[in-house]
Design an enzyme around this catalytic site. Structure first.
Site, PDB file in Angstrom:
ATOM      1  N   GLN A  95       7.307  -6.240   4.343  1.00 25.53           N
ATOM      2  CA  GLN A  95       6.252  -7.250   4.473  1.00 25.53           C
ATOM      3  C   GLN A  95       6.466  -8.013   5.777  1.00 25.53           C
ATOM      4  O   GLN A  95       7.554  -8.538   6.031  1.00 25.53           O
ATOM      5  CB  GLN A  95       6.276  -8.213   3.282  1.00 25.53           C
ATOM      6  CG  GLN A  95       5.118  -9.191   3.290  1.00 25.53           C
ATOM      7  CD  GLN A  95       5.100 -10.114   2.075  1.00 25.53           C
ATOM      8  OE1 GLN A  95       6.060 -10.199   1.310  1.00 25.53           O
ATOM      9  NE2 GLN A  95       3.994 -10.806   1.897  1.00 25.53           N
ATOM     10  N   HIS A 101      -1.266  -8.733   0.433  1.00 24.30           N
ATOM     11  CA  HIS A 101      -2.285  -7.787   0.894  1.00 24.30           C
ATOM     12  C   HIS A 101      -1.902  -6.384   0.462  1.00 24.30           C
ATOM     13  O   HIS A 101      -0.734  -6.090   0.213  1.00 24.30           O
ATOM     14  CB  HIS A 101      -2.489  -7.866   2.408  1.00 24.30           C
ATOM     15  CG  HIS A 101      -1.261  -7.614   3.227  1.00 24.30           C
ATOM     16  ND1 HIS A 101      -0.225  -8.523   3.339  1.00 24.30           N
ATOM     17  CD2 HIS A 101      -0.901  -6.548   3.979  1.00 24.30           C
ATOM     18  CE1 HIS A 101       0.711  -8.034   4.125  1.00 24.30           C
ATOM     19  NE2 HIS A 101       0.331  -6.825   4.525  1.00 24.30           N
ATOM     20  N   HIS A 103      -2.362  -2.305   1.494  1.00 18.21           N
ATOM     21  CA  HIS A 103      -2.728  -1.342   2.519  1.00 18.21           C
ATOM     22  C   HIS A 103      -3.455  -0.176   1.866  1.00 18.21           C
ATOM     23  O   HIS A 103      -2.976   0.384   0.876  1.00 18.21           O
ATOM     24  CB  HIS A 103      -1.480  -0.786   3.215  1.00 18.21           C
ATOM     25  CG  HIS A 103      -0.744  -1.787   4.028  1.00 18.21           C
ATOM     26  ND1 HIS A 103      -0.889  -1.871   5.398  1.00 18.21           N
ATOM     27  CD2 HIS A 103       0.160  -2.730   3.677  1.00 18.21           C
ATOM     28  CE1 HIS A 103      -0.107  -2.838   5.843  1.00 18.21           C
ATOM     29  NE2 HIS A 103       0.534  -3.373   4.816  1.00 18.21           N
TER      30      HIS A 103
END
EC number: 3.9.1.-
Length: 138
Positions: A95, A101, A103
């Site tokens: 990270q 988030h 991917h």
């Protein structure tokens, strides 16, 4: 709530331009500025959560539902041969931006970076596996 020092919060707020491919009330999905492959995108919740440990279960569930929807759409449009959905937590796990988030990484045969996400397998004795299993039971 957003974090004024977070680059993803700035992207979500429109302070930094992005290549947005999807947006709703809860998420913004952008093309990664440093992609691993053609179409590599990021699912960003509009609220700031540092990682999987902070995000609420409802939002995390919605993120995975959106990942499934986008993976199907991106595979159809980009004609990729496979797909990775990756979510890293903490620096040791890769990270680099501390805003949760996911991917979305389309994969193509004979493409650059086909070795990403490959690791050497570790070996544990049956006793070690039993100890690990027992320690993780909920």
């Amino acid at each position: 709530m957003r974090d004024a020092n977070c680059i993803f919060c700035k992207i979500i707020g429109g302070e930094i331009p992005s290549n947005t491919i999807y947006e709703d009330d809860e998420f913004k999905v952008i093309l990664d500025a440093s992609p691993a492959s053609k179409g590599h995108a990021l699912i960003l919740p509009k609220e700031h959560y540092a990682d999987i440990y902070e995000i609420d279960e409802k939002t995390a569930g919605h993120a995975m539902q959106l990942a499934k929807k986008l993976a199907k759409h991106m595979t159809d449009v980009l004609k990729c041969d496979g797909f990775n959905i990756v979510q890293n937590n903490h620096e040791i796990a890769g990270q680099t931006v501390f805003h949760f988030h996911m991917h979305l990484i389309p994969r193509y045969k004979n493409a650059k970076n086909n070795d990403i996400l490959i690791w050497d397998h570790e070996e544990f004795t049956p006793e070690e596996m039993a100890e690990i299993r027992d320690s993780l039971k909920m």
